[in-house]
Design an enzyme around this catalytic site. Structure first.
Site, PDB file in Angstrom:
ATOM      1  N   ASP A  27      -2.333   0.055  45.171  1.00  0.00           N
ATOM      2  CA  ASP A  27      -2.999   0.357  46.441  1.00  0.00           C
ATOM      3  C   ASP A  27      -3.260   1.855  46.582  1.00  0.00           C
ATOM      4  O   ASP A  27      -2.474   2.671  46.094  1.00  0.00           O
ATOM      5  CB  ASP A  27      -2.107  -0.143  47.600  1.00  0.00           C
ATOM      6  CG  ASP A  27      -2.924  -0.352  48.859  1.00  0.00           C
ATOM      7  OD1 ASP A  27      -4.175  -0.294  48.801  1.00  0.00           O
ATOM      8  OD2 ASP A  27      -2.314  -0.565  49.928  1.00  0.00           O
ATOM      9  N   ARG A  31      -8.478   5.538  49.531  1.00  0.00           N
ATOM     10  CA  ARG A  31      -8.028   6.780  50.188  1.00  0.00           C
ATOM     11  C   ARG A  31      -8.042   7.956  49.216  1.00  0.00           C
ATOM     12  O   ARG A  31      -8.379   9.078  49.579  1.00  0.00           O
ATOM     13  CB  ARG A  31      -6.613   6.582  50.767  1.00  0.00           C
ATOM     14  CG  ARG A  31      -6.628   5.902  52.131  1.00  0.00           C
ATOM     15  CD  ARG A  31      -5.255   5.436  52.524  1.00  0.00           C
ATOM     16  NE  ARG A  31      -4.859   4.257  51.753  1.00  0.00           N
ATOM     17  CZ  ARG A  31      -3.607   3.830  51.621  1.00  0.00           C
ATOM     18  NH1 ARG A  31      -2.625   4.498  52.185  1.00  0.00           N
ATOM     19  NH2 ARG A  31      -3.347   2.730  50.938  1.00  0.00           N
ATOM     20  N   TRP A  32      -7.697   7.666  47.977  1.00  0.00           N
ATOM     21  CA  TRP A  32      -7.696   8.727  46.949  1.00  0.00           C
ATOM     22  C   TRP A  32      -9.102   9.332  46.832  1.00  0.00           C
ATOM     23  O   TRP A  32      -9.262  10.541  46.768  1.00  0.00           O
ATOM     24  CB  TRP A  32      -7.250   8.124  45.618  1.00  0.00           C
ATOM     25  CG  TRP A  32      -7.114   9.112  44.501  1.00  0.00           C
ATOM     26  CD1 TRP A  32      -5.989   9.804  44.144  1.00  0.00           C
ATOM     27  CD2 TRP A  32      -8.150   9.522  43.595  1.00  0.00           C
ATOM     28  NE1 TRP A  32      -6.256  10.619  43.068  1.00  0.00           N
ATOM     29  CE2 TRP A  32      -7.574  10.467  42.711  1.00  0.00           C
ATOM     30  CE3 TRP A  32      -9.492   9.191  43.445  1.00  0.00           C
ATOM     31  CZ2 TRP A  32      -8.298  11.073  41.699  1.00  0.00           C
ATOM     32  CZ3 TRP A  32     -10.221   9.796  42.423  1.00  0.00           C
ATOM     33  CH2 TRP A  32      -9.622  10.718  41.567  1.00  0.00           C
ATOM     34  N   HIS A  44     -11.735   3.350  42.638  1.00  0.00           N
ATOM     35  CA  HIS A  44     -11.427   2.177  41.807  1.00  0.00           C
ATOM     36  C   HIS A  44     -11.588   2.511  40.316  1.00  0.00           C
ATOM     37  O   HIS A  44     -10.826   2.035  39.480  1.00  0.00           O
ATOM     38  CB  HIS A  44     -12.309   0.991  42.195  1.00  0.00           C
ATOM     39  CG  HIS A  44     -12.057   0.504  43.587  1.00  0.00           C
ATOM     40  ND1 HIS A  44     -10.787   0.293  44.073  1.00  0.00           N
ATOM     41  CD2 HIS A  44     -12.903   0.211  44.612  1.00  0.00           C
ATOM     42  CE1 HIS A  44     -10.860  -0.121  45.337  1.00  0.00           C
ATOM     43  NE2 HIS A  44     -12.128  -0.171  45.685  1.00  0.00           N
ATOM     44  N   SER A  72      -7.704  -9.623  45.115  1.00  0.00           N
ATOM     45  CA  SER A  72      -7.086 -10.764  45.801  1.00  0.00           C
ATOM     46  C   SER A  72      -8.144 -11.727  46.331  1.00  0.00           C
ATOM     47  O   SER A  72      -9.335 -11.381  46.426  1.00  0.00           O
ATOM     48  CB  SER A  72      -6.217 -10.271  46.961  1.00  0.00           C
ATOM     49  OG  SER A  72      -7.050  -9.855  48.026  1.00  0.00           O
ATOM     50  N   GLU A  74      -8.530 -12.380  49.224  1.00  0.00           N
ATOM     51  CA  GLU A  74      -9.007 -11.793  50.484  1.00  0.00           C
ATOM     52  C   GLU A  74      -9.984 -10.634  50.239  1.00  0.00           C
ATOM     53  O   GLU A  74     -10.745 -10.257  51.131  1.00  0.00           O
ATOM     54  CB  GLU A  74      -7.823 -11.276  51.323  1.00  0.00           C
ATOM     55  CG  GLU A  74      -6.942 -12.370  51.930  1.00  0.00           C
ATOM     56  CD  GLU A  74      -6.081 -13.095  50.889  1.00  0.00           C
ATOM     57  OE1 GLU A  74      -5.591 -12.434  49.946  1.00  0.00           O
ATOM     58  OE2 GLU A  74      -5.937 -14.329  51.006  1.00  0.00           O
ATOM     59  N   LEU A 137       2.830  -8.057  23.645  1.00  0.00           N
ATOM     60  CA  LEU A 137       3.007  -7.573  25.022  1.00  0.00           C
ATOM     61  C   LEU A 137       2.025  -8.314  25.916  1.00  0.00           C
ATOM     62  O   LEU A 137       0.892  -8.571  25.515  1.00  0.00           O
ATOM     63  CB  LEU A 137       2.727  -6.067  25.107  1.00  0.00           C
ATOM     64  CG  LEU A 137       3.514  -5.176  24.153  1.00  0.00           C
ATOM     65  CD1 LEU A 137       3.067  -3.714  24.303  1.00  0.00           C
ATOM     66  CD2 LEU A 137       5.015  -5.288  24.434  1.00  0.00           C
ATOM     67  N   SER A 196       1.574  -8.593  50.586  1.00  0.00           N
ATOM     68  CA  SER A 196       0.154  -8.955  50.597  1.00  0.00           C
ATOM     69  C   SER A 196      -0.200 -10.154  49.707  1.00  0.00           C
ATOM     70  O   SER A 196      -1.156 -10.098  48.935  1.00  0.00           O
ATOM     71  CB  SER A 196      -0.712  -7.744  50.208  1.00  0.00           C
ATOM     72  OG  SER A 196      -0.495  -6.681  51.084  1.00  0.00           O
TER      73      SER A 196
HETATM   74  C1  FPP Z   1      -6.461  -1.351  46.365  1.00  0.00           C
HETATM   75  O1  FPP Z   1      -6.877  -0.095  46.824  1.00  0.00           O
HETATM   76  C2  FPP Z   1      -7.126  -1.670  45.122  1.00  0.00           C
HETATM   77  C3  FPP Z   1      -7.943  -2.740  44.918  1.00  0.00           C
HETATM   78  C4  FPP Z   1      -8.266  -3.736  45.932  1.00  0.00           C
HETATM   79  C5  FPP Z   1      -8.625  -2.929  43.634  1.00  0.00           C
HETATM   80  C6  FPP Z   1      -7.838  -2.544  42.452  1.00  0.00           C
HETATM   81  C7  FPP Z   1      -8.778  -2.306  41.362  1.00  0.00           C
HETATM   82  C8  FPP Z   1      -8.595  -1.427  40.364  1.00  0.00           C
HETATM   83  C9  FPP Z   1      -7.384  -0.612  40.153  1.00  0.00           C
HETATM   84  C10 FPP Z   1      -9.671  -1.184  39.388  1.00  0.00           C
HETATM   85  C11 FPP Z   1      -9.992  -2.292  38.463  1.00  0.00           C
HETATM   86  C12 FPP Z   1      -8.877  -3.077  37.938  1.00  0.00           C
HETATM   87  C13 FPP Z   1      -8.733  -3.452  36.673  1.00  0.00           C
HETATM   88  C14 FPP Z   1      -7.803  -4.557  36.314  1.00  0.00           C
HETATM   89  C15 FPP Z   1      -9.474  -2.808  35.600  1.00  0.00           C
HETATM   90  P1  FPP Z   1      -7.662  -0.015  48.184  1.00  0.00           P
HETATM   91  O2  FPP Z   1      -9.117  -0.149  47.897  1.00  0.00           O
HETATM   92  O3  FPP Z   1      -7.142  -1.036  49.139  1.00  0.00           O
HETATM   93  O4  FPP Z   1      -7.331   1.438  48.650  1.00  0.00           O
HETATM   94  P2  FPP Z   1      -7.076   1.928  50.146  1.00  0.00           P
HETATM   95  O5  FPP Z   1      -5.827   1.244  50.619  1.00  0.00           O
HETATM   96  O6  FPP Z   1      -6.899   3.397  49.985  1.00  0.00           O
HETATM   97  O7  FPP Z   1      -8.292   1.554  50.936  1.00  0.00           O
END
Ligand code: FPP
Length: 240
Positions: A27, A31-32, A44, A72, A74, A137, A196
């Protein structure tokens, strides 16, 4: 909530046999990016880079199974552009995984219902699972995954087999994770303290770690520190 105040560099923790399965709720990507004046999708992309680095590190320190919560059930409700970009990032990630097959020891397993994924991504996921089957792995990628949906899916599979009474092992055997041990440690970045809808059945006795660090910022040293803390915990599994 773990904070990182490192004084001197310690050797990486030896996880072999002590931490078999680690799971990540990645997560904080959005924000990053926002902190840097960039679109969420940039976060992402960085998140995928961080994932590649951290999963490799897990293998290097002796962890045999890692699970990441990539998308997810959602997450489909996010703006279409963000959903499309995440799907594209995933597809690129899989493309890279195919090219790395000969040099990496990673078996890819996708947790979740593949039916709703874009066709090209679905086909690549199925093929990657097939060609990486013998690798030592395991990387479980939870994609269109929700723990409640997973449990319902498992129950329906047991009903379809004609079962009228089931055991915990029956149910575990029908989960998407049936080939992995239960997670020993679930790590969530980004500051929220919740699961979550992630691995709810499998995490019954998992240790949990929540850190405010945003996912793309989580360094290998941060992870080592989380794991060192995990290794000091006394796990009782309901006993004394
Ligand atoms: C949560 O951060 C992250 C996600 C919903 C997506 C995760 C996806 C990746 C790390 C990239 C692709 C994945 C793979 C397997 C290659 P958020 O968007 O909820 O961040 P926030 O809480 O700052 O809004």
């Amino acid at each position: 909530m773990l904070g990182f105040h490192r004084k001197k560099k310690l050797p990486p923790p030896a996880c072999e046999g002590r931490l078999k399965h680690i799971a990540f709720i990645m997560d904080g990507n959005g924000r990053w990016a926002k902190k840097r004046g960039m679109p969420r999708t940039f976060g992402h992309k960085q998140g995928a880079e961080a994932m590649r680095r951290l999963v490799r590190h897990c293998g290097d320190i002796g962890i045999k199974t890692a699970t990441v919560y990539a998308f997810s059930t959602e997450n489909w409700s996010r703006p279409q552009e963000e959903v499309d970009t995440i799907m594209l990032i995933l597809e690129r990630y899989l493309d890279e995984a195919f090219t790395l097959l000969d040099v990496e020891n990673v078996r890819y397993v996708f947790l979740g219902d593949k039916a709703r994924l874009p066709a090209t991504l679905r086909e690549k996921a199925i093929e990657l699972e097939r060609v990486s089957r013998e690798k030592p792995l395991t990387l479980n990628i939870a994609l269109n995954y929700g723990a409640r949906a997973e449990i319902v899916h498992a129950c329906n599979a047991l009903i379809a087999e004609g079962k009228s009474e089931i055991t915990e092992d029956d149910l575990s055997g029908k989960l998407y994770t049936h080939e992995s041990p239960d997670p020993d440690l679930v790590v969530r970045t980004g500051g929220d303290v919740r699961l979550s809808n992630f691995l709810l059945w499998q995490s019954a006795y998992a240790e949990l770690c929540f850190t405010k660090t945003l996912w793309p910022d989580l360094t290998n040293d941060d992870l080592d520190e989380i794991i060192r803390d995990f290794l000091t915990r006394h796990r009782r599994f309901g006993g004394l």
